[in-house]
Scaffold this motif. Structure first.
Motif, PDB file in Angstrom:
ATOM      1  N   GLU A 128       0.841  -1.196   0.000  1.00  0.00           N
ATOM      2  CA  GLU A 128       0.000   0.000   0.000  1.00  0.00           C
ATOM      3  C   GLU A 128       0.869   1.236   0.000  1.00  0.00           C
ATOM      4  O   GLU A 128       1.906   1.278   0.656  1.00  0.00           O
ATOM      5  CB  GLU A 128      -0.910   0.003   1.228  1.00  0.00           C
ATOM      6  CG  GLU A 128      -1.877   1.168   1.248  1.00  0.00           C
ATOM      7  CD  GLU A 128      -2.851   1.098   2.410  1.00  0.00           C
ATOM      8  OE1 GLU A 128      -3.173   2.164   2.961  1.00  0.00           O
ATOM      9  OE2 GLU A 128      -3.276  -0.011   2.767  1.00  0.00           O
ATOM     10  N   VAL A 129       0.436   2.255  -0.732  1.00  0.00           N
ATOM     11  CA  VAL A 129       1.121   3.537  -0.769  1.00  0.00           C
ATOM     12  C   VAL A 129       0.057   4.632  -0.707  1.00  0.00           C
ATOM     13  O   VAL A 129      -1.041   4.461  -1.243  1.00  0.00           O
ATOM     14  CB  VAL A 129       1.996   3.686  -2.040  1.00  0.00           C
ATOM     15  CG1 VAL A 129       1.160   3.639  -3.296  1.00  0.00           C
ATOM     16  CG2 VAL A 129       2.815   4.950  -1.996  1.00  0.00           C
ATOM     17  N   GLU A 130       0.372   5.730  -0.022  1.00  0.00           N
ATOM     18  CA  GLU A 130      -0.549   6.851   0.048  1.00  0.00           C
ATOM     19  C   GLU A 130      -0.022   7.987  -0.812  1.00  0.00           C
ATOM     20  O   GLU A 130       1.143   8.367  -0.706  1.00  0.00           O
ATOM     21  CB  GLU A 130      -0.708   7.315   1.496  1.00  0.00           C
ATOM     22  CG  GLU A 130      -1.790   8.357   1.665  1.00  0.00           C
ATOM     23  CD  GLU A 130      -2.048   8.687   3.122  1.00  0.00           C
ATOM     24  OE1 GLU A 130      -2.111   9.877   3.440  1.00  0.00           O
ATOM     25  OE2 GLU A 130      -2.177   7.744   3.929  1.00  0.00           O
ATOM     26  N   VAL A 131      -0.882   8.508  -1.677  1.00  0.00           N
ATOM     27  CA  VAL A 131      -0.538   9.625  -2.551  1.00  0.00           C
ATOM     28  C   VAL A 131      -1.627  10.677  -2.398  1.00  0.00           C
ATOM     29  O   VAL A 131      -2.799  10.384  -2.658  1.00  0.00           O
ATOM     30  CB  VAL A 131      -0.431   9.186  -4.030  1.00  0.00           C
ATOM     31  CG1 VAL A 131      -0.102  10.367  -4.923  1.00  0.00           C
ATOM     32  CG2 VAL A 131       0.608   8.084  -4.193  1.00  0.00           C
ATOM     33  N   GLN A 132      -1.257  11.862  -1.941  1.00  0.00           N
ATOM     34  CA  GLN A 132      -2.195  12.968  -1.736  1.00  0.00           C
ATOM     35  C   GLN A 132      -3.399  12.552  -0.909  1.00  0.00           C
ATOM     36  O   GLN A 132      -4.541  12.856  -1.229  1.00  0.00           O
ATOM     37  CB  GLN A 132      -2.630  13.558  -3.076  1.00  0.00           C
ATOM     38  CG  GLN A 132      -1.483  14.155  -3.863  1.00  0.00           C
ATOM     39  CD  GLN A 132      -1.906  14.716  -5.206  1.00  0.00           C
ATOM     40  OE1 GLN A 132      -3.045  14.540  -5.630  1.00  0.00           O
ATOM     41  NE2 GLN A 132      -0.989  15.381  -5.877  1.00  0.00           N
ATOM     42  N   GLY A 133      -3.166  11.798   0.152  1.00  0.00           N
ATOM     43  CA  GLY A 133      -4.215  11.394   1.070  1.00  0.00           C
ATOM     44  C   GLY A 133      -5.067  10.227   0.604  1.00  0.00           C
ATOM     45  O   GLY A 133      -5.975   9.811   1.307  1.00  0.00           O
ATOM     46  N   GLN A 134      -4.790   9.677  -0.554  1.00  0.00           N
ATOM     47  CA  GLN A 134      -5.561   8.547  -1.092  1.00  0.00           C
ATOM     48  C   GLN A 134      -4.698   7.289  -1.076  1.00  0.00           C
ATOM     49  O   GLN A 134      -3.550   7.327  -1.500  1.00  0.00           O
ATOM     50  CB  GLN A 134      -6.003   8.854  -2.532  1.00  0.00           C
ATOM     51  CG  GLN A 134      -6.802   7.762  -3.185  1.00  0.00           C
ATOM     52  CD  GLN A 134      -8.161   7.575  -2.552  1.00  0.00           C
ATOM     53  OE1 GLN A 134      -8.888   8.512  -2.304  1.00  0.00           O
ATOM     54  NE2 GLN A 134      -8.516   6.335  -2.266  1.00  0.00           N
ATOM     55  N   ALA A 135      -5.245   6.171  -0.593  1.00  0.00           N
ATOM     56  CA  ALA A 135      -4.497   4.907  -0.536  1.00  0.00           C
ATOM     57  C   ALA A 135      -4.623   4.155  -1.855  1.00  0.00           C
ATOM     58  O   ALA A 135      -5.705   4.042  -2.427  1.00  0.00           O
ATOM     59  CB  ALA A 135      -5.023   4.043   0.607  1.00  0.00           C
ATOM     60  N   TYR A 136      -3.495   3.647  -2.329  1.00  0.00           N
ATOM     61  CA  TYR A 136      -3.430   2.832  -3.537  1.00  0.00           C
ATOM     62  C   TYR A 136      -2.659   1.559  -3.204  1.00  0.00           C
ATOM     63  O   TYR A 136      -1.846   1.540  -2.281  1.00  0.00           O
ATOM     64  CB  TYR A 136      -2.687   3.556  -4.665  1.00  0.00           C
ATOM     65  CG  TYR A 136      -3.374   4.815  -5.138  1.00  0.00           C
ATOM     66  CD1 TYR A 136      -4.278   4.770  -6.194  1.00  0.00           C
ATOM     67  CD2 TYR A 136      -3.118   6.032  -4.532  1.00  0.00           C
ATOM     68  CE1 TYR A 136      -4.908   5.924  -6.638  1.00  0.00           C
ATOM     69  CE2 TYR A 136      -3.751   7.193  -4.968  1.00  0.00           C
ATOM     70  CZ  TYR A 136      -4.643   7.125  -6.011  1.00  0.00           C
ATOM     71  OH  TYR A 136      -5.267   8.260  -6.440  1.00  0.00           O
TER      72      TYR A 136
END
Length: 106
Positions: free
Chosen positions: A74-82
Protein backbone atom coordinates in the motif's frame (compact mmCIF):
# COMPACT_ATOMS: atom_id res chain seq x y z
CA UNK A 1 13.62 25.41 -4.85
CA UNK A 2 10.39 25.16 -6.82
CA UNK A 3 7.48 22.97 -5.84
CA UNK A 4 7.31 21.13 -9.15
CA UNK A 5 4.75 18.33 -9.32
CA UNK A 6 6.24 14.96 -10.16
CA UNK A 7 4.10 12.51 -12.11
CA UNK A 8 4.22 8.94 -10.84
CA UNK A 9 5.12 6.38 -13.50
CA UNK A 10 4.84 2.70 -12.73
CA UNK A 11 7.81 0.52 -13.69
CA UNK A 12 8.09 -2.84 -15.45
CA UNK A 13 5.07 -5.11 -14.75
CA UNK A 14 3.66 -3.10 -11.84
CA UNK A 15 0.05 -1.91 -11.59
CA UNK A 16 -1.30 0.79 -9.24
CA UNK A 17 -4.88 0.16 -8.12
CA UNK A 18 -7.36 1.97 -5.88
CA UNK A 19 -9.83 -0.33 -4.12
CA UNK A 20 -13.43 0.35 -5.08
CA UNK A 21 -15.41 1.88 -2.18
CA UNK A 22 -18.13 -0.76 -2.53
CA UNK A 23 -15.59 -3.49 -1.71
CA UNK A 24 -16.34 -3.00 2.01
CA UNK A 25 -19.56 -4.31 3.46
CA UNK A 26 -21.91 -6.08 1.12
CA UNK A 27 -25.40 -7.59 1.06
CA UNK A 28 -26.37 -11.20 0.50
CA UNK A 29 -29.02 -12.02 -2.11
CA UNK A 30 -31.50 -12.21 0.80
CA UNK A 31 -30.66 -8.66 1.93
CA UNK A 32 -28.48 -9.52 4.94
CA UNK A 33 -25.63 -7.03 5.48
CA UNK A 34 -22.24 -8.76 5.60
CA UNK A 35 -19.54 -6.58 7.20
CA UNK A 36 -16.15 -6.19 5.48
CA UNK A 37 -14.51 -7.83 8.50
CA UNK A 38 -16.48 -11.10 8.08
CA UNK A 39 -14.13 -13.74 6.71
CA UNK A 40 -15.35 -17.07 5.42
CA UNK A 41 -12.63 -17.49 2.83
CA UNK A 42 -10.01 -15.24 1.32
CA UNK A 43 -11.98 -12.46 -0.31
CA UNK A 44 -10.97 -10.97 -3.64
CA UNK A 45 -11.94 -7.33 -4.27
CA UNK A 46 -12.44 -5.09 -7.29
CA UNK A 47 -10.38 -1.98 -7.85
CA UNK A 48 -9.70 0.59 -10.54
CA UNK A 49 -6.34 0.75 -12.32
CA UNK A 50 -4.68 4.18 -12.00
CA UNK A 51 -1.25 3.38 -13.44
CA UNK A 52 0.57 0.64 -15.35
CA UNK A 53 4.22 -0.07 -16.08
CA UNK A 54 5.68 -0.35 -19.56
CA UNK A 55 5.66 -4.20 -19.48
CA UNK A 56 1.99 -4.55 -18.50
CA UNK A 57 0.17 -6.18 -21.41
CA UNK A 58 -3.37 -7.03 -20.33
CA UNK A 59 -4.80 -4.08 -18.36
CA UNK A 60 -5.04 -0.35 -18.98
CA UNK A 61 -5.72 2.70 -16.82
CA UNK A 62 -9.44 2.80 -16.01
CA UNK A 63 -9.99 -0.98 -16.10
CA UNK A 64 -11.65 -2.71 -13.16
CA UNK A 65 -9.51 -5.57 -11.83
CA UNK A 66 -10.03 -8.39 -9.33
CA UNK A 67 -7.25 -9.19 -6.85
CA UNK A 68 -6.35 -10.23 -3.29
CA UNK A 69 -5.69 -7.01 -1.31
CA UNK A 70 -3.99 -8.85 1.57
CA UNK A 71 -0.88 -9.72 -0.44
CA UNK A 72 -0.15 -6.26 -1.92
CA UNK A 73 1.86 -3.18 -0.97
CA UNK A 74 0.00 0.00 0.00
CA UNK A 75 1.12 3.54 -0.77
CA UNK A 76 -0.55 6.85 0.05
CA UNK A 77 -0.54 9.62 -2.55
CA UNK A 78 -2.20 12.97 -1.74
CA UNK A 79 -4.22 11.39 1.07
CA UNK A 80 -5.56 8.55 -1.09
CA UNK A 81 -4.50 4.91 -0.54
CA UNK A 82 -3.43 2.83 -3.54
CA UNK A 83 -2.13 -0.72 -3.85
CA UNK A 84 0.86 -1.66 -5.98
CA UNK A 85 1.15 -5.17 -7.40
CA UNK A 86 2.53 -7.19 -10.28
CA UNK A 87 0.25 -7.76 -13.23
CA UNK A 88 0.41 -11.52 -12.59
CA UNK A 89 -1.25 -10.96 -9.18
CA UNK A 90 -4.47 -9.86 -10.89
CA UNK A 91 -7.17 -12.53 -11.19
CA UNK A 92 -9.55 -10.86 -13.67
CA UNK A 93 -10.20 -7.65 -15.58
CA UNK A 94 -13.57 -6.08 -16.40
CA UNK A 95 -13.39 -3.83 -19.43
CA UNK A 96 -15.24 -3.04 -22.63
CA UNK A 97 -12.48 -4.82 -24.60
CA UNK A 98 -13.41 -8.50 -24.55
CA UNK A 99 -11.54 -11.35 -26.13
CA UNK A 100 -12.18 -14.38 -23.93
CA UNK A 101 -14.93 -13.26 -21.56
CA UNK A 102 -16.95 -15.20 -19.01
CA UNK A 103 -20.37 -13.89 -20.05
CA UNK A 104 -20.68 -12.19 -16.63
CA UNK A 105 -20.84 -8.41 -16.33
CA UNK A 106 -20.35 -5.85 -13.54
Amino acid sequence: MTDAKLEIQMLHDRVMVRISPESGERRSSGGIVIPATAQVAKRLVWGEVFGVGSHVRTVKVGDQVLFNPDEQFEVEVQGQAYLVMRERDLHAVASERTEQGTGLYL
